[in-house]
Write a protein that holds these residues in place. Structure first.
Motif, PDB file in Angstrom:
ATOM      1  N   LEU A  71       0.994  -1.246   0.283  1.00  0.00           N
ATOM      2  CA  LEU A  71      -0.250   0.592  -0.151  1.00  0.00           C
ATOM      3  C   LEU A  71       0.979   1.287  -0.355  1.00  0.00           C
ATOM      4  CD1 LEU A  71      -2.375  -1.757   2.455  1.00  0.00           C
ATOM      5  CD2 LEU A  71      -3.302  -0.669   0.005  1.00  0.00           C
ATOM      6  N   GLY A  72       2.024   0.800   0.219  1.00  0.00           N
ATOM      7  CA  GLY A  72       2.545   1.929   0.350  1.00  0.00           C
ATOM      8  C   GLY A  72       2.807   2.706   0.983  1.00  0.00           C
ATOM      9  N   PHE A  73       2.604   2.572   2.738  1.00  0.00           N
ATOM     10  CA  PHE A  73       2.464   3.976   3.558  1.00  0.00           C
ATOM     11  C   PHE A  73       3.644   4.673   3.813  1.00  0.00           C
ATOM     12  CE2 PHE A  73      -1.424   1.308   4.561  1.00  0.00           C
ATOM     13  CZ  PHE A  73      -2.584   1.639   4.212  1.00  0.00           C
ATOM     14  N   ASP A  74       3.686   5.574   4.642  1.00  0.00           N
ATOM     15  CA  ASP A  74       4.527   6.705   5.566  1.00  0.00           C
ATOM     16  C   ASP A  74       4.970   6.278   6.241  1.00  0.00           C
ATOM     17  OD1 ASP A  74       2.541   8.089   6.665  1.00  0.00           O
ATOM     18  OD2 ASP A  74       2.879   9.443   5.736  1.00  0.00           O
ATOM     19  N   LEU A  78       1.174   3.968   8.565  1.00  0.00           N
ATOM     20  CA  LEU A  78       1.586   2.201   8.192  1.00  0.00           C
ATOM     21  C   LEU A  78       1.250   1.957  10.054  1.00  0.00           C
ATOM     22  CD1 LEU A  78       3.133  -0.303   7.651  1.00  0.00           C
ATOM     23  CD2 LEU A  78       4.690   0.509   8.226  1.00  0.00           C
ATOM     24  N   ARG A  79       1.375   2.789  10.820  1.00  0.00           N
ATOM     25  CA  ARG A  79       1.336   3.074  12.058  1.00  0.00           C
ATOM     26  C   ARG A  79      -0.198   3.032  12.884  1.00  0.00           C
ATOM     27  NH1 ARG A  79       2.860   6.105  17.399  1.00  0.00           N
ATOM     28  NH2 ARG A  79       1.863   4.590  18.853  1.00  0.00           N
ATOM     29  N   TYR A  80      -0.805   3.845  11.861  1.00  0.00           N
ATOM     30  CA  TYR A  80      -2.353   3.602  12.153  1.00  0.00           C
ATOM     31  C   TYR A  80      -3.029   2.495  11.166  1.00  0.00           C
ATOM     32  CZ  TYR A  80      -7.268   5.740  11.315  1.00  0.00           C
ATOM     33  OH  TYR A  80      -8.531   6.300  11.420  1.00  0.00           O
ATOM     34  N   PHE A  81      -2.062   1.897  10.141  1.00  0.00           N
ATOM     35  CA  PHE A  81      -2.451   0.472   9.467  1.00  0.00           C
ATOM     36  C   PHE A  81      -2.854  -0.210  10.618  1.00  0.00           C
ATOM     37  CE2 PHE A  81      -2.375  -3.060   6.823  1.00  0.00           C
ATOM     38  CZ  PHE A  81      -4.048  -3.532   6.323  1.00  0.00           C
ATOM     39  N   ASN A  82      -2.229  -0.447  10.947  1.00  0.00           N
ATOM     40  CA  ASN A  82      -1.600  -1.673  11.839  1.00  0.00           C
ATOM     41  C   ASN A  82      -2.799  -1.796  13.332  1.00  0.00           C
ATOM     42  OD1 ASN A  82       0.592  -2.952  10.366  1.00  0.00           O
ATOM     43  ND2 ASN A  82       2.565  -1.121  11.756  1.00  0.00           N
ATOM     44  N   LEU A  83      -2.888  -0.365  13.653  1.00  0.00           N
ATOM     45  CA  LEU A  83      -3.460  -0.883  14.637  1.00  0.00           C
ATOM     46  C   LEU A  83      -5.048  -0.645  14.143  1.00  0.00           C
ATOM     47  CD1 LEU A  83      -2.372   3.040  16.270  1.00  0.00           C
ATOM     48  CD2 LEU A  83      -2.377   0.577  17.885  1.00  0.00           C
ATOM     49  N   LEU A  84      -5.138  -0.220  12.666  1.00  0.00           N
ATOM     50  CA  LEU A  84      -6.594  -0.497  12.720  1.00  0.00           C
ATOM     51  C   LEU A  84      -7.387  -1.312  12.391  1.00  0.00           C
ATOM     52  CD1 LEU A  84      -9.285   0.750  11.743  1.00  0.00           C
ATOM     53  CD2 LEU A  84      -8.399   1.443   9.194  1.00  0.00           C
ATOM     54  N   VAL A  85      -6.072  -2.356  12.041  1.00  0.00           N
ATOM     55  CA  VAL A  85      -5.810  -3.974  11.204  1.00  0.00           C
ATOM     56  C   VAL A  85      -6.495  -4.305  13.132  1.00  0.00           C
ATOM     57  CG1 VAL A  85      -5.281  -5.905  11.119  1.00  0.00           C
ATOM     58  CG2 VAL A  85      -4.913  -3.583   9.543  1.00  0.00           C
ATOM     59  N   ASP A  86      -5.744  -4.504  14.026  1.00  0.00           N
ATOM     60  CA  ASP A  86      -5.869  -5.373  15.098  1.00  0.00           C
ATOM     61  C   ASP A  86      -7.414  -4.661  15.682  1.00  0.00           C
ATOM     62  OD1 ASP A  86      -3.643  -6.125  15.399  1.00  0.00           O
ATOM     63  OD2 ASP A  86      -2.007  -4.299  16.236  1.00  0.00           O
ATOM     64  N   PHE A  87      -7.481  -3.483  16.080  1.00  0.00           N
ATOM     65  CA  PHE A  87      -8.760  -2.225  16.285  1.00  0.00           C
ATOM     66  C   PHE A  87      -9.537  -3.723  15.571  1.00  0.00           C
ATOM     67  CE2 PHE A  87     -12.256   0.125  14.762  1.00  0.00           C
ATOM     68  CZ  PHE A  87     -12.865   0.395  15.905  1.00  0.00           C
ATOM     69  N   ASN A  88     -10.046  -3.850  14.514  1.00  0.00           N
ATOM     70  CA  ASN A  88     -11.052  -4.322  13.560  1.00  0.00           C
ATOM     71  C   ASN A  88     -10.962  -5.593  13.777  1.00  0.00           C
ATOM     72  OD1 ASN A  88     -10.214  -1.904  10.796  1.00  0.00           O
ATOM     73  ND2 ASN A  88     -12.272  -2.459  12.075  1.00  0.00           N
ATOM     74  N   GLN A  89      -9.682  -6.646  14.597  1.00  0.00           N
ATOM     75  CA  GLN A  89     -10.150  -7.804  14.174  1.00  0.00           C
ATOM     76  C   GLN A  89      -9.817  -8.170  16.478  1.00  0.00           C
ATOM     77  OE1 GLN A  89      -7.600  -9.750  10.869  1.00  0.00           O
ATOM     78  NE2 GLN A  89      -6.720  -9.594  12.715  1.00  0.00           N
TER      79      GLN A  89
END
Length: 282
Positions: A71-74, A78-89
């Motif tokens: 996804l090419g995150f800064d 990247l930290r937001y995406f990782n937290l978002l995955v953990d939050f949703n799961q």
């Protein structure tokens, strides 16, 4: 066409973000596909990505990093995406709440956060819903101590004052020139509120229901319950009956010209057993 990046900070669901991301990239680059993304990210199966988007598969820590790479995150994204995955799961309510607060911390300086922060706060306290009604209908005349004293169970004067301020900030209430408060709309929609916050608010009201069973006179509360056996077909019919009852209660409330109290109505139907296997035991 230039690659117009989606703002991940506006998302509360990583699966929705992924679906939008792929659609956005397809519009910008005809050759783009989930298969192409899988190869770029080092993910063995493109069908796995489709299953993730549909909610049929979860992301392991290893695969989560591969998604982020593709996804090419800064660093902050990247930290937001990782937290978002953990939050949703996440499964536990407290864990979801802790992760949600971390997500909001990362998007604190975004316009999205500033726009939605107050709405999230509205869902955080059960008495915000009550004050929304009492501010309009109760004879409190700007006396926050008086307003607080009408709430059951009672809240503090400072809580009542903060609640009115919040409701004004998010546009749920407005004050007329004569000093009286009015509701902007009869019904507040929770459509854009994260599901775990809606559940959190609902849980608070359920806890109040248990308290009401012990503390409130039966003459002014109704807490009936029934244990039922139903087929799947009749379960669906039961849900329709309850939804119809809820709609009728809303209409009944909207038609009121004067009110005596604020009430909370709960209509619950939930399983108390696993599915009963109809096959004969061997």
């Amino acid at each position: 066409m230039a690659n117009k990046k989606l703002n991940i900070y506006t998302y509360n669901d990583f699966r929705t973000y992924l679906a939008d991301y792929f659609e956005n990239r397809r519009q910008q680059m005809r050759s783009f596909s989930i298969r192409y993304f899988a190869q770029k990210a080092g993910i063995a199966s493109h069908s796995f990505i489709s299953a993730v988007i549909k909610g049929k598969r979860n992301l392991t820590p290893d695969v989560k990093q591969k998604f982020a790479q593709g996804l090419g995150f800064d660093q902050n994204e990247l930290r937001y995406f990782n937290l978002l995955v953990d939050f949703n799961q996440a499964k536990l309510s407290q864990e979801k709440q802790d992760l949600f607060e971390q997500l909001n911390g990362l998007r604190r300086n975004t316009s999205f956060y500033k726009l939605n922060k107050a709405h999230y706060e509205y869902m955080a306290k059960w008495y915000h819903f009550v004050i929304r009604e009492l501010a309009v209908y109760a004879p409190w005349n700007g006396d926050y101590n008086r307003l607080a004293s009408i709430v059951l169970p009672r809240i503090s004067e400072s809580e009542a004052k903060a609640a009115v301020k919040l409701l004004m900030e998010i546009g749920v209430l407005y004050r007329k020139d004569d000093g009286h408060y009015c509701q902007t709309d009869k019904i507040v929609s929770t459509q854009d509120i994260p599901g775990h916050l809606v559940k959190q608010a609902r849980r608070q009201f359920i806890e109040l229901s248990v308290r009401a069973s012990d503390e409130i006179n039966p003459n002014v509360r109704n807490l009936g319950s029934t244990t039922l056996t139903l087929t799947k077909k009749n379960y669906s019919k039961a849900v329709e009956i309850m939804e119809e009852a809820r709609r009728k209660l809303i209409v009944l409330s909207q038609d009121e010209t004067s009110v005596d109290r604020v009430y909370q109505a709960h209509l619950h139907l939930f399983p108390l057993s696993k599915e009963i296997d109809s096959a004969e035991e061997s």
